[in-house]
Design a protein around this motif. Structure first.
Motif, mmCIF file in Angstrom:
data_model
loop_
_atom_site.group_PDB
_atom_site.id
_atom_site.type_symbol
_atom_site.label_atom_id
_atom_site.label_comp_id
_atom_site.label_asym_id
_atom_site.label_seq_id
_atom_site.Cartn_x
_atom_site.Cartn_y
_atom_site.Cartn_z
ATOM 1 N N ALA A 149 41.293 34.468 43.090
ATOM 2 C CA ALA A 149 40.932 34.078 44.454
ATOM 3 C C ALA A 149 42.087 34.288 45.419
ATOM 4 C CB ALA A 149 40.492 32.620 44.480
ATOM 5 N N LEU A 150 43.316 33.984 44.957
ATOM 6 C CA LEU A 150 44.469 34.185 45.831
ATOM 7 C C LEU A 150 44.677 35.653 46.149
ATOM 8 C CD1 LEU A 150 47.000 31.638 44.297
ATOM 9 C CD2 LEU A 150 45.691 31.420 46.415
ATOM 10 N N ALA A 151 44.391 36.514 45.162
ATOM 11 C CA ALA A 151 44.542 37.951 45.401
ATOM 12 C C ALA A 151 43.578 38.415 46.481
ATOM 13 C CB ALA A 151 44.310 38.728 44.106
ATOM 14 N N PHE A 152 42.328 37.948 46.384
ATOM 15 C CA PHE A 152 41.363 38.310 47.422
ATOM 16 C C PHE A 152 41.732 37.691 48.764
ATOM 17 C CE2 PHE A 152 38.344 39.637 44.112
ATOM 18 C CZ PHE A 152 37.854 40.776 44.722
ATOM 19 N N SER A 153 42.269 36.502 48.729
ATOM 20 C CA SER A 153 42.617 35.845 49.984
ATOM 21 C C SER A 153 43.746 36.561 50.687
ATOM 22 C CB SER A 153 43.013 34.387 49.709
ATOM 23 O OG SER A 153 41.939 33.693 49.140
ATOM 24 N N SER A 154 44.725 37.063 49.916
ATOM 25 C CA SER A 154 45.834 37.778 50.528
ATOM 26 C C SER A 154 45.387 39.083 51.146
ATOM 27 C CB SER A 154 46.914 38.045 49.468
ATOM 28 O OG SER A 154 46.390 38.865 48.439
ATOM 29 N N LEU A 155 44.363 39.708 50.545
ATOM 30 C CA LEU A 155 43.862 40.949 51.112
ATOM 31 C C LEU A 155 43.025 40.699 52.361
ATOM 32 C CD1 LEU A 155 42.756 42.809 47.851
ATOM 33 C CD2 LEU A 155 44.755 43.285 49.277
ATOM 34 N N ALA A 156 42.562 39.473 52.520
ATOM 35 C CA ALA A 156 41.664 39.167 53.632
ATOM 36 C C ALA A 156 42.242 38.094 54.547
ATOM 37 C CB ALA A 156 40.313 38.703 53.102
ATOM 38 N N ALA A 157 43.539 38.176 54.783
ATOM 39 C CA ALA A 157 44.204 37.147 55.590
ATOM 40 C C ALA A 157 43.684 37.150 57.016
ATOM 41 C CB ALA A 157 45.711 37.373 55.570
ATOM 42 N N ALA A 158 43.352 38.345 57.487
ATOM 43 C CA ALA A 158 42.889 38.453 58.867
ATOM 44 C C ALA A 158 41.374 38.447 58.973
ATOM 45 C CB ALA A 158 43.441 39.727 59.496
ATOM 46 N N ALA A 159 40.700 38.096 57.903
ATOM 47 C CA ALA A 159 39.241 38.150 57.907
ATOM 48 C C ALA A 159 38.665 37.018 58.731
ATOM 49 C CB ALA A 159 38.712 38.070 56.486
ATOM 50 N N SER B 53 33.450 25.024 38.081
ATOM 51 C CA SER B 53 33.811 25.587 39.383
ATOM 52 C C SER B 53 33.003 26.845 39.612
ATOM 53 C CB SER B 53 35.311 25.894 39.450
ATOM 54 O OG SER B 53 36.079 24.727 39.231
ATOM 55 N N LEU B 54 32.821 27.169 40.877
ATOM 56 C CA LEU B 54 32.088 28.367 41.265
ATOM 57 C C LEU B 54 33.062 29.337 41.918
ATOM 58 C CD1 LEU B 54 29.245 29.679 41.428
ATOM 59 C CD2 LEU B 54 29.093 28.752 43.739
ATOM 60 N N VAL B 55 33.091 30.569 41.409
ATOM 61 C CA VAL B 55 34.006 31.604 41.896
ATOM 62 C C VAL B 55 33.179 32.681 42.582
ATOM 63 C CG1 VAL B 55 35.779 33.269 41.278
ATOM 64 C CG2 VAL B 55 35.600 31.129 40.019
ATOM 65 N N LEU B 56 33.517 32.951 43.849
ATOM 66 C CA LEU B 56 32.827 33.981 44.624
ATOM 67 C C LEU B 56 33.863 34.881 45.286
ATOM 68 C CD1 LEU B 56 30.150 31.768 46.452
ATOM 69 C CD2 LEU B 56 29.806 33.158 44.391
ATOM 70 N N GLY B 57 33.658 36.174 45.202
ATOM 71 C CA GLY B 57 34.579 37.118 45.837
ATOM 72 C C GLY B 57 34.054 38.525 45.729
ATOM 73 N N SER B 58 34.519 39.374 46.629
ATOM 74 C CA SER B 58 34.047 40.751 46.637
ATOM 75 C C SER B 58 35.036 41.607 47.395
ATOM 76 C CB SER B 58 32.655 40.839 47.274
ATOM 77 O OG SER B 58 32.129 42.143 47.150
ATOM 78 N N PHE B 59 34.788 42.926 47.392
ATOM 79 C CA PHE B 59 35.586 43.837 48.191
ATOM 80 C C PHE B 59 35.275 43.618 49.676
ATOM 81 C CE2 PHE B 59 34.753 46.014 44.130
ATOM 82 C CZ PHE B 59 36.062 46.075 43.657
ATOM 83 N N GLY B 60 36.172 44.023 50.506
ATOM 84 C CA GLY B 60 35.965 43.853 51.933
ATOM 85 C C GLY B 60 36.921 42.828 52.508
ATOM 86 N N GLN B 61 36.635 42.341 53.701
ATOM 87 C CA GLN B 61 37.530 41.451 54.414
ATOM 88 C C GLN B 61 37.174 39.981 54.267
ATOM 89 O OE1 GLN B 61 37.562 42.831 58.459
ATOM 90 N NE2 GLN B 61 38.987 44.502 58.027
ATOM 91 N N SER B 62 36.045 39.664 53.674
ATOM 92 C CA SER B 62 35.657 38.260 53.516
ATOM 93 C C SER B 62 36.521 37.596 52.449
ATOM 94 C CB SER B 62 34.178 38.150 53.132
ATOM 95 O OG SER B 62 33.369 38.634 54.195
ATOM 96 N N THR B 63 36.948 36.383 52.737
ATOM 97 C CA THR B 63 37.839 35.654 51.836
ATOM 98 C C THR B 63 37.078 35.137 50.617
ATOM 99 O OG1 THR B 63 39.094 34.935 53.777
ATOM 100 C CG2 THR B 63 39.524 33.784 51.710
ATOM 101 N N ALA B 64 37.692 35.285 49.456
ATOM 102 C CA ALA B 64 37.101 34.749 48.231
ATOM 103 C C ALA B 64 37.227 33.228 48.211
ATOM 104 C CB ALA B 64 37.780 35.359 47.015
ATOM 105 N N SER B 65 36.466 32.599 47.320
ATOM 106 C CA SER B 65 36.487 31.131 47.283
ATOM 107 C C SER B 65 36.286 30.633 45.860
ATOM 108 C CB SER B 65 35.398 30.552 48.189
ATOM 109 O OG SER B 65 34.110 30.896 47.702
ATOM 110 N N ILE B 66 36.894 29.482 45.598
ATOM 111 C CA ILE B 66 36.666 28.739 44.347
ATOM 112 C C ILE B 66 36.272 27.327 44.745
ATOM 113 C CG2 ILE B 66 37.672 27.849 42.235
ATOM 114 C CD1 ILE B 66 39.488 30.184 42.114
ATOM 115 N N ALA B 67 35.056 26.923 44.439
ATOM 116 C CA ALA B 67 34.542 25.602 44.825
ATOM 117 C C ALA B 67 34.288 24.771 43.571
ATOM 118 C CB ALA B 67 33.252 25.743 45.635
#
Length: 306
Positions: free
Chosen positions: A16-26, A135-149
């Motif tokens: 999730a952190l990896a996706f979040s770093s790629l989508a900081a400006a999302a 926990s629920l893990v959601l993430g994908s390519f693109g600018q949307s931030t991934a999440s762990i709930a």
């Protein structure tokens, strides 16, 4: 289903952190709504538990041997339904961080997602744990931030006999004791030894046999095979380049074989053969052609004399 063993931070947290770093400006993020966890038991009443990204289920959910935990929700990308590239239910034992994850079945058009979880889906090292976190893990390519709930906690219910069998299976899977990570036995790779030359005595025997054969050839060459050194000046005069070059190439081939036997490897030998071989072929054909022409002339001359 796939199981992983981790220490410290969860691998899915890193994900999730990896996706979040790629989508900081999302501007958007992966989330969900209309989520619930239902315990369906055969012959019993189903129990439903509501949860959201910010409000997990309070208390622990009991999961019996015949129960099925059905998790359903609607996946959204910001405010629109969507289908992420990664959608998993993460099951983790909080103390050891041993975890397993289960992919959600997500419909592309509606974003409806669901996953079922029962005792048979959980490995022994999770099923014997007193409590498991969901926990629920959601993430994908693109600018949307991934999440762990966080969804909540599940307590597997086992009878003593079944728990004893699972404990044996757990020890078989990850070893005795509570240590998951431990040093393994050193792996020593034993490579095949380099090929050795035969004993010197065998080499000398074959060398002497070859030399004896060459000596015998020269002995019988003149009286029996009709060798005549008087033809050498004629041959050199008719083909002054082909004969010496052919003889030198034959000696070179013997030298290459000797070097291969003593020092060279196969690639060096093939390189030498590639250079000397064409020279021997070209010069040998010219030299033998000259010998044949000279013999034909001598044969014609003898016929005329008779």
């Amino acid at each position: 289903m796939r199981s992983t063993i981790s220490s410290g931070m969860s691998s899915w947290t890193l994900f999730a952190l990896a996706f979040s770093s790629l989508a900081a400006a999302a501007s958007g993020a992966w989330t969900f709504e209309d989520a619930q966890a239902v315990i369906a038991a055969k012959g019993g009443k189903a129990e439903a538990y509501k949860f959201s990204p910010t409000k997990p289920i309070k208390g622990a959910i009991n999961l019996g041997p015949k129960d099925i935990l059905k998790v359903s929700l609607t996946v959204k990308e910001d405010s629109k339904v969507g289908r992420p590239h990664q959608a998993f239910l993460l099951v983790q034992e909080p103390e050891s961080k041993v975890e397993a994850f289960f992919p959600l079945n997500v419909k592309e058009l509606s974003g409806k997602a669901k996953v079922d979880l029962s005792h048979k889906d959980l490995p022994a090292f999770l099923l014997t744990a007193p409590s498991l976190s969901l926990s629920l893990v959601l993430g994908s390519f693109g600018q949307s931030t991934a999440s762990i709930a966080t969804i909540g906690n599940v307590e597997p219910l086992l009878d003593p006999a079944a728990k004893a069998l699972l404990e044996k299976q757990k020890q078989k899977d990850i070893g005795e004791g509570t240590v998951v990570y431990r040093a393994k036995d050193e792996i020593r790779h034993v490579f095949r030894a380099d090929p050795q030359s035969p004993p010197k005595i065998i080499t000398l025997v074959f060398l002497l046999s070859v030399l004896a054969g060459l000596g015998g050839l020269f002995v019988v060459w003149f009286p029996i095979l009709g060798g005549n050194l008087s033809h050498l000046p004629k041959a050199l005069k008719a083909a002054p380049i082909s004969h010496p070059l052919f003889f030198a190439s034959l000696l070179s081939l013997e030298g290459i074989f000797f070097m291969y036997y003593t020092q060279w490897n196969l690639f060096q030998t093939l390189a030498g053969m590639a250079v000397v071989g064409p020279v021997a072929l070209f010069s040998g054909s010219r030299a033998l052609r000259e010998v044949r022409a000279r013999r034909e002339r001598e044969s014609a001359r003898r016929c005329e004399e008779k």
